[in-house]
Design a protein around this motif. Sequence first.
Motif, short mmCIF file in Angstrom:
data_model
loop_
_atom_site.label_atom_id
_atom_site.label_comp_id
_atom_site.label_asym_id
_atom_site.label_seq_id
_atom_site.Cartn_x
_atom_site.Cartn_y
_atom_site.Cartn_z
N ALA A 26 0.83 -1.20 0.00
CA ALA A 26 0.00 0.00 0.00
C ALA A 26 0.87 1.26 0.00
O ALA A 26 0.53 2.26 -0.66
N GLY A 27 1.97 1.23 0.72
CA GLY A 27 2.86 2.39 0.75
C GLY A 27 3.40 2.73 -0.62
O GLY A 27 3.44 3.90 -1.01
N VAL A 28 3.80 1.71 -1.37
CA VAL A 28 4.30 1.92 -2.73
C VAL A 28 3.20 2.47 -3.62
O VAL A 28 3.39 3.43 -4.37
N PHE A 29 2.01 1.87 -3.51
CA PHE A 29 0.89 2.29 -4.35
C PHE A 29 0.47 3.72 -4.06
O PHE A 29 0.26 4.53 -4.98
N LEU A 30 0.34 4.06 -2.78
CA LEU A 30 -0.12 5.40 -2.42
C LEU A 30 0.89 6.46 -2.80
O LEU A 30 0.52 7.57 -3.20
N ASP A 31 2.17 6.15 -2.67
CA ASP A 31 3.20 7.09 -3.08
C ASP A 31 3.07 7.40 -4.58
O ASP A 31 3.10 8.56 -4.99
N LEU A 32 2.92 6.36 -5.38
CA LEU A 32 2.76 6.53 -6.83
C LEU A 32 1.48 7.29 -7.14
O LEU A 32 1.47 8.23 -7.96
N LEU A 33 0.38 6.92 -6.49
CA LEU A 33 -0.92 7.55 -6.74
C LEU A 33 -0.88 9.05 -6.48
O LEU A 33 -1.30 9.86 -7.32
N TYR A 34 -0.36 9.43 -5.32
CA TYR A 34 -0.39 10.84 -4.94
C TYR A 34 0.69 11.65 -5.67
O TYR A 34 0.49 12.85 -5.91
N ARG A 35 1.79 11.03 -6.02
CA ARG A 35 2.77 11.76 -6.84
C ARG A 35 2.16 12.15 -8.17
O ARG A 35 2.35 13.27 -8.66
N ARG A 36 1.44 11.22 -8.79
CA ARG A 36 0.80 11.52 -10.07
C ARG A 36 -0.31 12.55 -9.91
O ARG A 36 -0.47 13.45 -10.73
N LEU A 37 -1.08 12.39 -8.85
CA LEU A 37 -2.20 13.31 -8.62
C LEU A 37 -1.73 14.74 -8.37
O LEU A 37 -2.32 15.70 -8.86
N LEU A 38 -0.65 14.88 -7.60
CA LEU A 38 -0.22 16.20 -7.14
C LEU A 38 0.76 16.88 -8.08
O LEU A 38 1.05 18.08 -7.91
N ARG A 39 1.28 16.16 -9.08
CA ARG A 39 2.27 16.74 -9.96
C ARG A 39 1.65 17.92 -10.72
O ARG A 39 0.67 17.78 -11.42
N PRO A 40 2.23 19.12 -10.55
CA PRO A 40 1.64 20.29 -11.23
C PRO A 40 1.81 20.23 -12.74
O PRO A 40 2.82 19.72 -13.24
N GLN A 41 0.80 20.70 -13.42
CA GLN A 41 0.87 20.76 -14.88
C GLN A 41 1.69 21.97 -15.31
O GLN A 41 1.61 23.04 -14.69
#
Length: 208
Positions: A190-205
């Motif tokens: 879950a730690g690996v998944f959540l890190d990937l999920l939120y990095r993608r979500l929060l990455r500014p355009q």
Amino acid sequence: MQDKPLRQSRIQKKNREAILTAALREFSARGFAGTTIDQIADAAGLSKPNVLYYFQSKDAIHESLLRELLDLWLDPLRELRAEGDPQDQILAYAKRKLELSRDYPQESRLFANEVLQGAERLAPILGGELRELVDEKSALIARWIADGRIAQVDPHHLLFSIWALTQHYADFEVQVRAVLGPEHDPYVEAGVFLDLLYRRLLRPQPRE
């Protein structure tokens, strides 16, 4: 003679911790309505009058547990600061929340049971201290968004999603482990998944 008060103080502390530990097990398994002082006393290895010496009622034990739990739960959110990288801070918050679910599953289930039953005993805190802290940190996240440092997201629902995605592993741990099987560590994965999920979500355009 000087040692006696210190010895009594240590015994009192030990007994109080034993009561709270036993109550946590009982409340998280049976809920508030299904738990009695007698059950807590038996689980703590103390007499009922002894339990009532430290806490006046079942309500007092329950309130003490909930307040300690909320302090534990809110500390990682309090650590969000205006300084530093916003994305790193939010990811660290999600990681800490997942660690709390791993290390304090009974506390998480106690809180979930209370909320599912209407959170009558928590209402003043949820609508007071918790709301104020969430509003404060949501305003900070909104400033990061306005400055283009993280992507455009709803700050309140970002925090709600972190709560849901991390506390799920404690509240539904039996289900998670049954689905994944014994060869998996749900918290590591879950730690690996959540890190990937939120990095993608929060990455500014990139700005045009």
